[in-house]
Design a protein around this motif. Sequence first.
Motif, PDB file in Angstrom:
ATOM      1  N   LYS A  55       0.814  -1.226   0.000  1.00 34.37           N
ATOM      2  CA  LYS A  55       0.000   0.000   0.000  1.00 34.37           C
ATOM      3  C   LYS A  55       0.837   1.260   0.000  1.00 34.37           C
ATOM      4  N   ASP A  88      -5.012  -5.908  -0.810  1.00 36.98           N
ATOM      5  CA  ASP A  88      -5.473  -5.513   0.522  1.00 36.98           C
ATOM      6  C   ASP A  88      -6.954  -5.922   0.640  1.00 36.98           C
ATOM      7  N   SER A  89      -7.339  -6.536   1.756  1.00 37.92           N
ATOM      8  CA  SER A  89      -8.684  -7.123   1.845  1.00 37.92           C
ATOM      9  C   SER A  89      -9.788  -6.070   1.674  1.00 37.92           C
ATOM     10  N   GLU A  90      -9.574  -4.875   2.231  1.00 37.03           N
ATOM     11  CA  GLU A  90     -10.592  -3.825   2.142  1.00 37.03           C
ATOM     12  C   GLU A  90     -10.787  -3.373   0.699  1.00 37.03           C
ATOM     13  N   ASN A 147      -2.569   1.996   9.642  1.00 35.47           N
ATOM     14  CA  ASN A 147      -2.907   1.113   8.524  1.00 35.47           C
ATOM     15  C   ASN A 147      -4.187   1.576   7.833  1.00 35.47           C
ATOM     16  N   LYS A 148      -5.189   1.960   8.628  1.00 29.00           N
ATOM     17  CA  LYS A 148      -6.466   2.411   8.042  1.00 29.00           C
ATOM     18  C   LYS A 148      -6.264   3.735   7.328  1.00 29.00           C
ATOM     19  N   GLU A 207      -4.782   3.057   4.123  1.00 30.79           N
ATOM     20  CA  GLU A 207      -5.781   2.437   3.243  1.00 30.79           C
ATOM     21  C   GLU A 207      -6.773   3.461   2.682  1.00 30.79           C
TER      22      GLU A 207
END
Length: 380
Positions: A122, A147-149, A214-215, A218
């Motif tokens: 990312k 990335d899962s999201e 991390n968020k 993202e």
Amino acid sequence: MKKVLLLGSTGSIGVNTLDVIRNFKDKFEVFALTANSNIRLLSEQIEEFNPKFAVIKNEDKFDDLKNLVSGNCKILSGEQGLIEITKNGDYDILLSSLVGFAGLAPTIESIKRGKRIALANKETLVAAGAIVMNLAKKFNAEILPVDSEHSAIFQCLVGEDVKNVEKLIITASGGPFRTLTLNDLHQVSVEQALNHPNWNMGNKVTIDSATMMNKGLEVIEAHWLFNLPKSKIDVVVHPQSIVHSMVEFVDGNIKAQLSLPDMKLPIQYALTYPERLKSNYVNTHFPSLKELSFYEPNLEKFKCLQLAFDVMEQGGTAPCILNAANEIAVEKFLNKQIGFTQIAKLIENSLNEININPIVDFETILECDRQTREISKRFN
Ligand code: MG
């Protein structure tokens, strides 16, 4: 038969990717594997998957790796080896799971060749989103999120027009410290921060999850991938990590992608898209889930998430500064040189100290990354 070049094969995403490939040996072959320094695992992977090339980033391990590997896999080393293999190798898909800014240069080489990029790194989009997306467009390279999201959002958008998106709703587990007070956070140890409740990941992303950086990364990643402004991206805390993210459309309908957490699902989708292949990694049984809950994120407690929202507003090289300072701060925390709440402080100091350049080209980004590392190393 698709040939896969796997950057970062000994990390958590790399190992999961090889698990997926092991299931579909008639569909995928491994063209090359690369690792930073884990020669023991890399040599086992070379033995099993028989790639044409392998790259060991740490040049000091080159001779030891050569001694471990039999057969005709050609071994390269260093940053030079990574560039050589992405620039000239004969492959179809690049899966990039390098950690941090180091993933940028090889990803760009691969984009310039119009390859499919399955992107787990990312930081590449955070530091250089404009450059990466423009090049991808120019060279017709597909970027598929691992990335899962982002995989969840990508899946929700299949068959949809991005014009009709009202909001992306990115879910966050909240990490191991979700229920602690700000005061408690001053005391937490490296060991506690490395103990993520739902996902088993590498150290950098696990600490980023604990700080909620991390968020933040993202959100910036989503902004570039889906070409949507910050105002259309929300974060919601969802401790069970079952809903991997959602898309709300202008008519009020919302699509979500759900499953028990397992990185093999988004990895496989990025490799096989637009096809879906049968697998049995997880069995999501709703009655045993019992509850799915959602909360507002606490931006005072998790300052890193607020900082990420701020740098999106500032634009230019601000996200690159945030990313580089965060990499240094996480390293310092892991080495027990700074406390947990000093991570955000160090990033904030770096953002205050370093001039933000509105122009973003490759040279500016490289220089900004270098300068930020040098300056933020001095803070504690
Ligand atoms: Mg994620």
